[in-house]
Design a protein around this motif. Structure first.
Motif, PDB file in Angstrom:
ATOM      1  N   VAL A  74      -3.225  -5.734   4.202  1.00  0.00           N
ATOM      2  CA  VAL A  74      -4.341  -5.123   4.937  1.00  0.00           C
ATOM      3  C   VAL A  74      -5.632  -5.738   4.403  1.00  0.00           C
ATOM      4  O   VAL A  74      -6.079  -5.419   3.305  1.00  0.00           O
ATOM      5  N   ASP A 104       3.928  -4.867   7.319  1.00  0.00           N
ATOM      6  CA  ASP A 104       2.536  -4.403   7.353  1.00  0.00           C
ATOM      7  C   ASP A 104       1.981  -4.164   5.949  1.00  0.00           C
ATOM      8  O   ASP A 104       1.100  -3.336   5.746  1.00  0.00           O
ATOM      9  N   ALA A 105       2.488  -4.939   4.986  1.00  0.00           N
ATOM     10  CA  ALA A 105       2.028  -4.770   3.607  1.00  0.00           C
ATOM     11  C   ALA A 105       0.607  -5.277   3.407  1.00  0.00           C
ATOM     12  O   ALA A 105      -0.138  -4.750   2.581  1.00  0.00           O
ATOM     13  N   VAL A 143      -4.271  -0.413   9.163  1.00  0.00           N
ATOM     14  CA  VAL A 143      -2.829  -0.330   9.354  1.00  0.00           C
ATOM     15  C   VAL A 143      -2.519   1.025   9.980  1.00  0.00           C
ATOM     16  O   VAL A 143      -3.205   2.019   9.707  1.00  0.00           O
ATOM     17  N   TRP A 185       0.823  -1.203   0.000  1.00  0.00           N
ATOM     18  CA  TRP A 185       0.000   0.000   0.000  1.00  0.00           C
ATOM     19  C   TRP A 185       0.860   1.256   0.000  1.00  0.00           C
ATOM     20  O   TRP A 185       2.055   1.234   0.337  1.00  0.00           O
ATOM     21  N   SER A 186       0.217   2.373  -0.414  1.00  0.00           N
ATOM     22  CA  SER A 186       0.822   3.697  -0.285  1.00  0.00           C
ATOM     23  C   SER A 186      -0.278   4.669   0.118  1.00  0.00           C
ATOM     24  O   SER A 186      -1.450   4.492  -0.247  1.00  0.00           O
ATOM     25  N   SER A 216       6.966   2.181  11.090  1.00  0.00           N
ATOM     26  CA  SER A 216       5.946   1.333  10.462  1.00  0.00           C
ATOM     27  C   SER A 216       5.543   1.804   9.072  1.00  0.00           C
ATOM     28  O   SER A 216       4.481   1.444   8.562  1.00  0.00           O
ATOM     29  N   ALA A 217       6.370   2.616   8.420  1.00  0.00           N
ATOM     30  CA  ALA A 217       6.132   3.035   7.039  1.00  0.00           C
ATOM     31  C   ALA A 217       7.434   3.572   6.458  1.00  0.00           C
ATOM     32  O   ALA A 217       8.310   4.054   7.188  1.00  0.00           O
ATOM     33  N   TRP A 219       0.716   3.810  11.232  1.00  0.00           N
ATOM     34  CA  TRP A 219       2.125   4.203  11.237  1.00  0.00           C
ATOM     35  C   TRP A 219       2.241   5.580  11.880  1.00  0.00           C
ATOM     36  O   TRP A 219       1.228   6.235  12.143  1.00  0.00           O
ATOM     37  N   ASN A 250       4.135   0.925   2.668  1.00  0.00           N
ATOM     38  CA  ASN A 250       4.293  -0.140   3.663  1.00  0.00           C
ATOM     39  C   ASN A 250       5.748  -0.542   3.839  1.00  0.00           C
ATOM     40  O   ASN A 250       6.588  -0.352   2.946  1.00  0.00           O
TER      41      ASN A 250
END
Length: 589
Positions: free
Chosen positions: A555, A552-553, A561, A517-518, A534-535, A563, A548
């Motif tokens: 979700v 934590d990629a 998630v 994710w972004s 966490s990011a 961060w 990510n």
């Protein structure tokens, strides 16, 4: 800059004091039937932001020779068009005008009731803000500092933006003394201007450190750009910025593109503005040092040189404003609200009378329509207010045809609006629209339109979010709502003067299983992220993208998630107003 009679020295056509105030009509033109329809594809990437719509973006000049500057009609004309910045005292008059007395040197005409306080009353009534050009040609740093003191200390006007001189390079240095810009300095070199500019900055900021001061540059690619004058070792721009680049807050260019035909004029926003803006930004980066990211670009005079009062300029105006802003300009000021004309140069363009008047509305002089009658450029500019407002985000819009320009805005509430400008004078455009990072609802969109040679802007519920027809030489703005938000962001912070800790939680409502994710967003203030967890986070100016890390990629739908980050700030650490998770616009809270 090599220009026609509409250049600053030629613009000082005295607008007669006796011009009568009159209301304007609002009769919509009937679009002629199109003989054919061109098929065009437009793609909108709502996740790819180009610029934040600035609060100073859409501006206009009002010179002190305009007898109607502070008439009862002016605030309404400004606010209706969406002008949020007004430049004063106007072009080359700036270098002969003395604000304390309201008089000008060299026999220049100043209309009654155009003094600074009267001007500020009009600007405030319009809900706009001023950009003031301090007198360099016949003024002094002390005179400019006194103006800042009067404006911001005595009167509390809070005038933020100040230029030092108008087109100072037009003082005769490059043309054997035959310039158009009044300059009483014994030396007229770029070096002299730059050194004096530093003195202006020092004197004015000693009064109010919060003001922003701009330096006059030549427009890259236009005369006298690249020419080294007597007494200098580099050309104007390199000289001025090498001396003053670390002291200024913005760089100024003027842009009046030459054109050989209406079709040629309508290519200029895309063909020239990005290159000019890029060249100015490169110079700023070269010479402004650590101050470079804080130095803006202002286009304090902009217009065409032909077809001024007819449909080509009505299309050129919004395309020009928006392309400048998309390429980094924080301010673009049209020349001008009312101008005047030489009635011997009246022509016909695309079925309408061109009075060769550089104003947005008629001055009412001679052969012209009643005073304050809007010309097409006024309506074209007004269409920008249907597209977006300050604080909204300009995003990427691409057209498959050079005969159709597209601009798009993403709003904080997740809405997306698209402007379509059909540059074909004879044929309608059948436009198919596609979207990335935005899923429009199935409801029929609200569509605003300005038609060729029209006298008003229309609105209707028409077409669909994926198909619109734009009449020949027409402008259409399509306003769309998203489907229900596929994600939600909770933004929390613990703040103190100069610092903060932020935590960002993203809830995946309906995006299915996310594997990687972004999250994109923009700080409204001047936050600078210093540490994250966490990011993986990158920041460019106020724009932030968080992605990510390995753990934590994933979700799941219905999952979340979180961060966090540390940041510094000085002026403001206001919360972001919009977030995009894998390109999808998220609800907040």
């Amino acid at each position: 800059m090599r220009r026609s009679v509409q250049s600053c020295h030629g613009r000082a056509i005295a607008v007669a004091a006796a011009l009568a105030l009159a209301a304007t009509g609002a009769i919509a033109a009937v679009a002629p039937p199109a003989v054919a329809a061109n098929s065009v594809s437009v793609s909108v990437d709502a996740a790819l932001q180009l610029a934040t719509v600035p609060a100073t973006g859409v501006g206009v000049n009002i010179p002190v020779y305009d007898a109607n500057m502070n008439s009862a009609a002016t605030p309404g004309l400004l606010s209706t068009a969406g002008f949020n910045t007004v430049r004063y005292p106007g072009g080359s008059h700036s270098d002969v005008y003395h604000w304390q007395t309201g008089t000008a040197e060299a026999g220049a005409y100043v209309a009654p009731n155009t003094g600074f306080d009267a001007f500020m009353g009009t600007v405030r009534a319009a809900g706009a803000q001023p950009i003031i050009t301090a007198n360099y040609g016949s003024g002094t740093p002390q005179e400019a500092a006194d103006w800042v003191r009067y404006a911001n200390v005595t009167k509390g006007y809070g005038v933020k933006y100040w230029e030092i001189g108008n087109e100072v390079y037009g003082n005769g240095e490059y043309s054997n003394g035959n310039g158009w810009e009044y300059d009483t300095h014994s030396s007229k070199s770029a070096t002299t201007y730059a050194n004096n500019l530093v003195q202006y900055v020092s004197a004015m900021k000693a009064v109010d450190p919060g003001i922003k001061i701009g330096a006059v540059l030549t427009t890259p690619g236009y005369w006298p750009d690249g020419i080294v004058g007597p007494g200098d070792t580099m050309d104007w721009n390199h000289t001025v910025l090498s001396i003053a680049g670390s002291k200024i807050d913005f760089a100024i260019v003027h842009a009046y593109p030459t054109s050989t035909s209406p079709a040629d004029l309508l290519t200029k926003p895309q063909a020239q503005n990005p290159a000019i803006a890029g060249a100015v930004r490169s110079l700023i980066n070269q010479y402004a040092g650590t101050n470079a990211p804080n130095v803006g670009i202002a286009v304090t005079e902009a217009n065409a040189q032909a077809y001024l009062d007819t449909s080509p300029n009505g299309l050129f105006a919004p395309d020009n404003y928006l392309t400048w802003i998309e390429n980094g300009a924080f301010n673009v000021d049209w020349w001008d609200l009312r101008n005047g004309t030489d009635c011997t140069k009246v022509t016909t363009v695309e079925g309408a009378t061109d009075y060769n008047d550089g104003g947005m509305v008629s001055s009412g002089a001679g052969c012209e329509p009643t005073v304050n009658t809007p010309f097409p450029a006024y309506y074209g500019t007004q269409m920008i207010s249907k597209l977006g407002a300050p604080g909204d985000t300009l995003v990427k819009a691409a057209s498959s045809s050079s005969l159709l320009s597209a601009h798009a805005v993403r709003k904080a509430n997740g809405d997306v609006t698209v402007m379509l400008i059909n540059k074909d004078p004879n044929n309608a455009a059948t436009v198919s629209l596609s979207y990335t990072g935005f899923t429009p609802s199935s409801a029929t969109p609200t569509v605003y339109s300005y038609l060729k040679n029209g006298h008003s802007i229309g609105s209707a519920q028409s077409g669909s979010t994926t198909a619109q027809t734009v009449p020949a030489y027409g402008i259409t703005v399509v306003q769309m709502h998203p489907t229900s938000a596929p994600c939600r962001v909770v933004y929390n912070k613990n703040e103190w003067p100069g610092g903060m800790v932020g935590t960002v939680t993203v809830v995946n409502n309906s995006l299915g299983q996310v594997n990687g994710w972004s999250l994109g967003f923009t700080f409204p203030g001047d936050n600078a992220i210093t540490n994250t967890w966490s990011a993986s986070v990158s920041q460019s100016g106020t724009s932030v993208n968080a992605a990510n890390v390995w753990y934590d990629a994933a979700v799941p739908q219905g999952g979340s998630v979180q961060w966090g980050f540390n940041a510094t700030w000085s002026r403001s650490d206001a919360n972001p107003s919009a977030f995009w998770f894998n390109g999808a616009s998220c609800a907040i809270g």
